[in-house]
Design a protein around this motif. Structure first.
Motif, PDB file in Angstrom:
ATOM      1  N   UNK A 220       0.249  28.781 -20.070  1.00 55.96           N
ATOM      2  CA  UNK A 220       1.691  28.870 -19.452  1.00 55.96           C
ATOM      3  C   UNK A 220       2.004  27.671 -18.756  1.00 55.96           C
ATOM      4  N   UNK A 241       7.151  40.658 -31.008  1.00 54.74           N
ATOM      5  CA  UNK A 241       7.344  42.041 -31.401  1.00 54.74           C
ATOM      6  C   UNK A 241       6.205  42.855 -31.027  1.00 54.74           C
ATOM      7  N   UNK A 245      -0.949  36.509 -31.569  1.00 58.76           N
ATOM      8  CA  UNK A 245      -0.881  35.295 -31.579  1.00 58.76           C
ATOM      9  C   UNK A 245      -1.944  34.716 -32.525  1.00 58.76           C
TER      10      UNK A 245
ATOM     11  N   UNK B 117       4.019  47.055 -23.851  1.00 54.74           N
ATOM     12  CA  UNK B 117       5.202  46.681 -24.447  1.00 54.74           C
ATOM     13  C   UNK B 117       5.516  47.900 -25.333  1.00 54.74           C
ATOM     14  N   UNK B 119       7.947  48.728 -28.128  1.00 57.79           N
ATOM     15  CA  UNK B 119       8.880  48.070 -29.088  1.00 57.79           C
ATOM     16  C   UNK B 119      10.174  49.220 -29.445  1.00 57.79           C
ATOM     17  N   UNK B 135       0.441  47.638 -26.967  1.00 63.27           N
ATOM     18  CA  UNK B 135       1.838  47.353 -27.435  1.00 63.27           C
ATOM     19  C   UNK B 135       1.927  48.477 -28.646  1.00 63.27           C
ATOM     20  N   UNK B 137       3.855  49.122 -31.621  1.00 67.39           N
ATOM     21  CA  UNK B 137       5.049  48.452 -32.618  1.00 67.39           C
ATOM     22  C   UNK B 137       4.987  49.100 -33.810  1.00 67.39           C
ATOM     23  N   UNK B 143      -1.714  48.183 -30.556  1.00 68.94           N
ATOM     24  CA  UNK B 143      -2.602  46.996 -30.703  1.00 68.94           C
ATOM     25  C   UNK B 143      -2.524  46.719 -29.074  1.00 68.94           C
ATOM     26  N   UNK B 145      -2.503  43.765 -26.521  1.00 66.07           N
ATOM     27  CA  UNK B 145      -1.906  42.517 -26.305  1.00 66.07           C
ATOM     28  C   UNK B 145      -2.863  41.436 -25.815  1.00 66.07           C
ATOM     29  N   UNK B 146      -3.300  40.574 -26.273  1.00 66.09           N
ATOM     30  CA  UNK B 146      -4.164  39.505 -25.742  1.00 66.09           C
ATOM     31  C   UNK B 146      -3.639  38.110 -25.697  1.00 66.09           C
ATOM     32  N   UNK B 147      -2.489  38.074 -25.713  1.00 64.31           N
ATOM     33  CA  UNK B 147      -1.515  37.004 -26.062  1.00 64.31           C
ATOM     34  C   UNK B 147      -1.560  36.116 -24.714  1.00 64.31           C
ATOM     35  N   UNK B 149       0.602  36.356 -22.035  1.00 68.75           N
ATOM     36  CA  UNK B 149       2.066  35.909 -21.731  1.00 68.75           C
ATOM     37  C   UNK B 149       2.393  36.683 -20.556  1.00 68.75           C
ATOM     38  N   UNK B 151       2.602  36.043 -17.321  1.00 72.51           N
ATOM     39  CA  UNK B 151       3.178  35.302 -16.569  1.00 72.51           C
ATOM     40  C   UNK B 151       4.504  34.641 -16.976  1.00 72.51           C
ATOM     41  N   UNK B 152       4.430  34.316 -18.298  1.00 79.37           N
ATOM     42  CA  UNK B 152       5.817  33.831 -18.799  1.00 79.37           C
ATOM     43  C   UNK B 152       6.884  34.990 -18.951  1.00 79.37           C
ATOM     44  N   UNK B 153       6.315  35.999 -19.323  1.00 78.86           N
ATOM     45  CA  UNK B 153       7.309  37.070 -19.362  1.00 78.86           C
ATOM     46  C   UNK B 153       8.126  37.474 -18.071  1.00 78.86           C
ATOM     47  N   UNK B 155       8.453  35.704 -15.544  1.00 80.99           N
ATOM     48  CA  UNK B 155       9.164  34.455 -15.380  1.00 80.99           C
ATOM     49  C   UNK B 155      10.542  34.710 -15.897  1.00 80.99           C
TER      50      UNK B 155
END
Ligand SMILES: [Zn+2]
Ligand SMILES: [Zn+2]
Ligand SMILES: [Zn+2]
Ligand SMILES: [Zn+2]
Lengths: 666, 177
Positions: A220, A241, A245, B117, B119, B135, B137, B143, B145-147, B149, B151-153, B155
């Motif tokens: 990040x 969605x 990744x 998440x 969807x 997640x 979906x 599934x 989420x291992x992405x 993300x 902190x980014x989300x 933000x």
């Protein structure tokens, strides 16, 4: 685990088929345009459509067994004042019919009981035996074949030269351009041929859920950091969605740059299958080099390739000499030398891994088939490049005129030519008069009233005849159908025209719509008449249908009413147009002086009597179980209403009209 | 549309930095707590008839979304929760950093973990326990989420709130009277 070489190569070729087949195979499979959205095709017809009653589908003339010939017929003038009689229908049949009515419909017996009622006074009361006899002459919506030509009007085109409806079966497609639906870049056809039918830029889809992937940094980066910092990798492809990744892969797949993804991916993911493909391609290209023939474009070469797999087997070049081929050279192509073996250890490994990781780590069929290497585990999936799409123009199969031509620029959605049937033929809509009617379970023996509305897209007023068999054909349990006012006028689609004229020229000869206070007895039972639409009432008395196995298989409970729509109008014609000759369904009755409806514009344009007709099928609903208290009132309902076609004999409008209006208000 | 005087508002405890739009509907008698920096869109509905509703800080509740307390233990939305348009939520708890997308139905007394998440248009049955980072979906497929993300989300969510605070007029005083 021992598979012969030929089969394996075949499999690989098949896999490639999906991923990167050259255009000359004419197999850009996945981007077929959705011309038949929601449209039934044969077997699933009744099931797909049953959800949305009521519907109206129009039968394309290609439903007829006859070939499509565009010759002009000896035209028979039709008088609007005279309603069609049996004699009219029994006119010596021209070699090509004017209408999409089935050929055997005309001679001898009449197909519509109404026509008999008009011609003979004595046999006005029909008996059921005769109806049964006539059934086969009518359009049968239950017919397996019928489903192929039935389309919602939105899916139909209209050829101005043939004067015919054209369904997706009656047009030929031509590809205008290829483009990527995601980045909207046009791909030249040469690139499609060499690089395949997928986007070669930065568009990739999530292999898990097929959403578009975006590039994000693996670690990040706070948004406050500088632009240079934000360009620092490594990067992931991320699905917004399902949050998949490329780091989820094993080994994790990370990119150095946020651009030129295709090139990077190709480097990072050297798949064994790609290598195999390249080896095969090289081998066969070499073979082709020997043959000195354009492999992909020559049918002879293709035949030869197929010969490898069918008749000759592996290393079959020895048999080739025995083939007598006109101009086909002696078969010199060889199978690739080394068989691709299925390694037993590898298979055992997969089984072990499955046992260890469980079902959730494996791919489902859709995910697996989407990928050329058919991965068994989620960790083996690869981002899939976006499939290209095409813009297509469409031609009439009969006369080769263009019916649809989109703007070739990818970004525009406009069309240069678009002859949709909606602008040419009156559209029908149907709705319940009584909102309490349950379309999914109509009550047997009960009279259901529906409002059938005919909307006129033309700038001329039209007169419409709706003919329907008294009993729905093609079923063992026919339901009774009555159109209360089967012949009526629909006003011209004037308003738009008016405005257009007003803005350009001031004194405009506007064709006057038919007077509203029309005292024509034919209008007696018209329910509603507005600017360019007219509504009439249609009565349906569903039959009682037992819940037997056969009835379920044949889906007897689906109530579909075939209606034959005949439209007549006077159109202004250009002289040149007239020289060109009319087409299939229009008939010229000479030039009239354009009195009456043209409003005396003083413009001595030729007037032409145009008549055309088509079958449509109204899916009213589904017949439910019988309700107690509602019993058969056969053979007739107390109110004697005109059936199907206009009746010459003086009507009893009061009888049929009054109860109707009362019911509406109630 | 001012809250009707005939139906008294439930006891509200609203953080002064929260943004409440016009025409939010509160009903019920249990208290509703709204944390700091949270944005409530117009026509969001809060029903505390059966229990209290507690909304954490830095959340967004969108239009036409209904939050209904499933029981006396109430409905708890932790921090950084984004609830999009037209959702119907009867959950007992929605964990930190979760995002509930358009038209999702969350069943009665279900518990959504952190950073989940959901969807659009997915449905969570009553009493479900979703582990962290789930997640939902596709056709209610799941599934993990291992992405990485989160902190980014968060933000992005803060930037979103920032933007909304500039755009939406704050009518919080209407409800605090
Ligand atoms: Zn056709
Ligand atoms: Zn692209
Ligand atoms: Zn995805
Ligand atoms: Zn044509």
């Amino acid at each position: 685990m021992d598979i012969s070489i030929g089969v394996l190569d075949c499999c690989i070729l098949e896999a490639l088929w999906h991923s990167r087949l050259p255009k000359s195979f004419n197999l850009i499979l996945e981007d077929r345009p959705q011309t038949r959205v929601g449209h039934p095709t044969s077997s699933n017809y009744h099931f797909t459509m049953s959800a949305s009653f009521p519907y109206i589908h129009i039968s394309c003339p290609c439903n007829e067994e006859r070939p499509q010939i565009m010759a002009v017929d000896s035209a028979r003038p039709l008088s609007p004042t005279k309603s069609p009689t049996k004699r009219d229908f029994a006119v010596p049949v021209p070699s090509t019919p004017l209408t999409p009515v089935k050929r055997r419909l005309f001679p001898g017996t009449s197909s519509f009981d109404g026509t008999v009622a008009t011609s003979g006074d004595a046999d006005g009361e029909r008996n059921d035996e005769e109806d049964d006899e006539d059934e086969e002459n009518n359009f049968d919506p239950h017919d397996q074949r019928a489903a192929f030509s039935l389309f919602p009007i939105e899916n139909l085109l209209y050829c101005e030269d043939c004067h015919q409806i054209r369904c997706p079966r009656c047009v030929t497609d031509e590809i205008v351009c290829w483009y990527c639906p995601s980045c909207l870049f046009e791909v030249p056809s040469s690139t499609v041929k060499s690089d395949g039918n997928r986007c070669t830029r930065n568009c990739y889809l999530c292999p898990i859920c097929t959403a578009l992937l975006v590039v994000i940094p693996v670690n990040h980066i706070p948004s406050s950091s500088s632009a240079a910092e934000q360009q620092q990798g490594p990067f992931n492809l991320f699905c917004s969605h399902c949050h998949w990744t490329t780091s989820d892969l094993s080994p994790p797949l990370q990119l150095e740059k946020p651009t030129s993804i295709s090139a990077q991916l190709a480097k990072v993911t050297p798949s064994a299958h790609d290598a195999e493909f390249n080896r095969l391609k090289q081998h066969y290209a070499q073979q082709l080099g020997n043959a000195q023939e354009d492999f992909t474009n020559s049918p002879a070469a293709l035949t030869r390739l197929m010969g490898l797999y069918t008749g000759l087997g592996a290393g079959g070049s020895g048999h080739a000499g025995g083939r007598k081929g006109r101009g086909v050279k002696k078969l010199e192509m060889k199978e690739i030398d080394r068989p691709r073996e299925v390694v037993e250890e590898r298979e055992m490994e997969i089984v072990e891994q499955m046992a260890k990781l469980g079902i959730h780590a494996t791919t489902n069929t859709k995910q697996r088939l989407n990928q050329p290497h058919e991965p068994r585990f989620l960790s083996e999936l690869r981002p899939t490049a976006v499939l290209l799409r095409t813009k297509r123009s469409k031609r009439c199969r009969a006369c080769r005129h263009i019916l649809v031509k989109p703007e070739s620029k990818v970004q525009t959605t406009r069309f240069r030519i678009r002859l949709v049937a909606l602008n040419y033929i009156p559209s029908l809509t149907i709705k319940r008069l009584d909102p309490s009617i349950q379309l999914s379970s109509l009550v047997p023996h009960k009279t259901h009233r529906f409002l059938l509305t005919v909307t006129n897209p033309l700038f001329d007023p039209i007169s419409v005849s709706l003919l329907t068999p008294r009993y729905t054909p093609g079923t063992d349990y026919p339901s009774r159908v009555t159109i209360l006012c089967p012949e009526f006028d629909v006003g011209a689609n004037t308003d738009v025209w008016d405005d257009a004229l007003m803005s350009t020229r001031t004194p405009a000869p506007v064709p006057t719509p038919p007077p509203q206070g029309n005292k024509d007895p034919r209008m007696a039972t018209v329910y509603e008449q507005k600017r360019n639409y007219t509504s009439v009432v249609i009565e349906v008395v569903p039959a009682e249908i037992p819940d037997t196995r056969v009835a379920r298989i044949r889906d007897e409970r689906l109530l579909e009413i075939p209606i034959f729509v005949r439209v007549e109008f006077e159109a202004e014609v250009d002289r040149e147009d007239e020289e060109g000759g009319g087409g299939g369904t229009s008939s010229t009755s000479g030039k009239h002086g354009a009195p009456g409806s043209s409003g005396g514009g003083g413009n001595p344009l030729g007037r032409e009597k145009v008549e055309y007709s088509y079958w449509c099928v109204v899916g009213v609903g589904r017949v439910g179980d019988p309700v107690e208290g509602v019993v058969a009132s056969e053979p007739n309902t107390p109110v004697r209403t005109p059936v199907a076609t206009p009746v010459k004999a003086p009507r009893t409008p009061g009888v049929s009209k009054t109860p109707l209006r009362q019911q509406v208000r109630a | 549309m001012a809250p009707r005087s005939s139906a008294p508002l439930p006891p509200l405890s609203i953080d002064p930095t929260a943004l409440l739009s016009d025409a939010i509907s509160f009903s019920g008698s249990y208290p509703v707590t709204i944390g700091s920096n949270t944005v409530l869109h117009p026509r969001s509905k809060f029903n505390s008839t059966d229990g209290p509703i507690i909304i954490g800080s830095n959340c967004i509740i969108s239009e036409k979304t209904q939050l209904i307390a499933p029981g006396v233990d109430g409905l708890v939305l932790e921090d950084f929760v984004l609830v999009e348009v037209n959702c119907h939520i009867q959950a007992a708890r929605i964990g930190e950093g979760s995002s509930i997308e358009v038209g999702v139905k969350v069943g009665k007394a279900s518990r959504i973990g952190n950073n989940c998440t959901l969807s659009p248009l997915s449905t969570i049955p009553d009493g479900t326990n979703l582990p962290d980072f789930t997640v939902i979906y596709g056709e209610n497929d799941r599934r993990i989420d291992t992405s990485d993300t989160v902190t980014a989300r968060n933000e992005t969510l803060l930037a979103h709130i920032d933007c909304l605070q500039k755009l939406l007029p704050n009518k919080a005083e209407k409800y605090t009277r």
